[in-house]
Write a protein that holds these residues in place. Sequence first.
Motif, short mmCIF file in Angstrom:
data_model
loop_
_atom_site.label_atom_id
_atom_site.label_comp_id
_atom_site.label_asym_id
_atom_site.label_seq_id
_atom_site.Cartn_x
_atom_site.Cartn_y
_atom_site.Cartn_z
N ILE A 130 8.94 16.56 20.29
CA ILE A 130 8.94 16.41 18.84
C ILE A 130 9.75 15.17 18.50
O ILE A 130 10.84 14.96 19.04
CB ILE A 130 9.57 17.66 18.17
CG1 ILE A 130 8.89 18.95 18.64
CG2 ILE A 130 9.53 17.53 16.65
CD1 ILE A 130 7.41 19.04 18.33
N GLY A 131 9.21 14.36 17.57
CA GLY A 131 9.89 13.13 17.16
C GLY A 131 10.97 13.40 16.14
O GLY A 131 11.43 14.53 15.96
N SER A 132 11.38 12.35 15.44
CA SER A 132 12.45 12.48 14.45
C SER A 132 12.04 13.35 13.27
O SER A 132 12.88 13.96 12.62
CB SER A 132 12.91 11.10 13.98
OG SER A 132 11.80 10.38 13.47
N ARG A 133 10.75 13.40 12.99
CA ARG A 133 10.23 14.32 11.97
C ARG A 133 9.52 15.46 12.69
O ARG A 133 8.91 15.26 13.73
CB ARG A 133 9.23 13.61 11.05
CG ARG A 133 9.87 12.49 10.23
CD ARG A 133 8.82 11.82 9.39
NE ARG A 133 7.83 11.19 10.29
CZ ARG A 133 6.83 10.44 9.88
NH1 ARG A 133 6.63 10.24 8.60
NH2 ARG A 133 5.99 9.91 10.73
N LYS A 134 9.59 16.65 12.12
CA LYS A 134 8.95 17.81 12.77
C LYS A 134 7.45 17.62 12.93
O LYS A 134 6.84 18.19 13.81
CB LYS A 134 9.23 19.08 11.97
CG LYS A 134 10.63 19.58 12.12
CD LYS A 134 10.83 20.90 11.42
CE LYS A 134 12.25 21.37 11.58
NZ LYS A 134 12.49 22.65 10.93
N SER A 135 6.87 16.80 12.06
CA SER A 135 5.42 16.58 12.14
C SER A 135 5.04 15.57 13.23
O SER A 135 3.87 15.41 13.53
CB SER A 135 4.89 16.11 10.79
OG SER A 135 5.50 14.88 10.42
N ASP A 136 6.03 14.88 13.80
CA ASP A 136 5.76 13.92 14.88
C ASP A 136 5.75 14.65 16.21
O ASP A 136 6.79 15.09 16.70
CB ASP A 136 6.83 12.83 14.92
CG ASP A 136 6.80 11.92 13.71
OD1 ASP A 136 5.75 11.88 13.03
OD2 ASP A 136 7.80 11.25 13.45
N THR A 137 4.57 14.81 16.79
CA THR A 137 4.45 15.45 18.10
C THR A 137 3.86 14.46 19.08
O THR A 137 2.97 13.68 18.75
CB THR A 137 3.55 16.70 18.05
OG1 THR A 137 2.28 16.35 17.50
CG2 THR A 137 4.18 17.80 17.21
N TYR A 138 4.38 14.49 20.29
CA TYR A 138 3.94 13.58 21.34
C TYR A 138 3.58 14.37 22.59
O TYR A 138 4.34 15.21 23.04
CB TYR A 138 5.04 12.55 21.65
CG TYR A 138 5.42 11.74 20.44
CD1 TYR A 138 4.61 10.70 20.01
CD2 TYR A 138 6.57 12.03 19.71
CE1 TYR A 138 4.93 9.95 18.89
CE2 TYR A 138 6.91 11.29 18.59
CZ TYR A 138 6.09 10.26 18.19
OH TYR A 138 6.42 9.52 17.07
N TYR A 139 2.41 14.07 23.11
CA TYR A 139 1.89 14.71 24.31
C TYR A 139 2.09 13.74 25.47
O TYR A 139 1.54 12.64 25.46
CB TYR A 139 0.41 15.04 24.14
CG TYR A 139 0.14 15.92 22.94
CD1 TYR A 139 0.19 17.30 23.05
CD2 TYR A 139 -0.16 15.37 21.70
CE1 TYR A 139 -0.07 18.12 21.96
CE2 TYR A 139 -0.42 16.17 20.59
CZ TYR A 139 -0.37 17.54 20.73
OH TYR A 139 -0.61 18.34 19.65
N LEU A 140 2.87 14.17 26.48
CA LEU A 140 3.22 13.28 27.59
C LEU A 140 2.64 13.78 28.91
O LEU A 140 2.93 14.91 29.33
CB LEU A 140 4.74 13.19 27.72
CG LEU A 140 5.47 12.45 26.60
CD1 LEU A 140 5.74 13.36 25.44
CD2 LEU A 140 6.74 11.86 27.12
N PRO A 141 1.84 12.94 29.58
CA PRO A 141 1.34 13.31 30.91
C PRO A 141 2.50 13.40 31.90
O PRO A 141 3.59 12.88 31.64
CB PRO A 141 0.41 12.16 31.28
CG PRO A 141 0.11 11.45 30.00
CD PRO A 141 1.30 11.67 29.13
N PRO A 142 2.28 14.02 33.05
CA PRO A 142 3.34 14.12 34.06
C PRO A 142 3.89 12.74 34.44
O PRO A 142 3.13 11.78 34.59
CB PRO A 142 2.64 14.76 35.26
CG PRO A 142 1.41 15.38 34.71
CD PRO A 142 1.03 14.62 33.49
N GLY A 143 5.21 12.66 34.56
CA GLY A 143 5.85 11.42 34.99
C GLY A 143 6.03 10.37 33.90
O GLY A 143 6.55 9.29 34.16
#
Length: 175
Positions: free
Chosen positions: A50-63
Amino acid sequence: VPSKVCKESNYVSSLPILPGKDVAKSLKEFHLFQDIVWARLLNLGWKLEIGSRKSDTYYLPPGISRETGLVRKDYFDSRIAVLKYIEQHGGKGREVYDFFRECLSVGRELIKKRQLHKNYTMDFLENEVKRRKGKDLFHSIVWNRLIKLGWKYDCSDTNEKPMYIPPGVNVEKEQ
């Protein structure tokens, strides 16, 4: 596909739940991303931040980390971008994408045939895809012959397994 003895009022009767041309709306309304795609990607080592705002979501692949990667190139801020990435990058992620597309296709087909119960669950849809993969031979050869002999398929009770009914047998439901 089995012929059916189903009450029409118990089944989804229109396509707005899974519009064919709008994948984003399909994801939102059908919850396929969360329940089908994301659950599998988590098992493959993906992370959600989750980013600085709750609405900011980031999907990160492995590594991959947000500190060293680039948004929309190495990690993603939308579900659609995740789907495009796993579609294009092969491997286990591509298998997840292909399964997602199968679930979407089966959902659309069941809606069109008015066989998707209004109270369906993601587990039901996932199991239906798996069942179809495992029973393709049964349905393409054996079941088609049984239909010609008068067999029916009763899918009117979602809490029990569907029933294959031989000709001449009436099934009474308890009230």
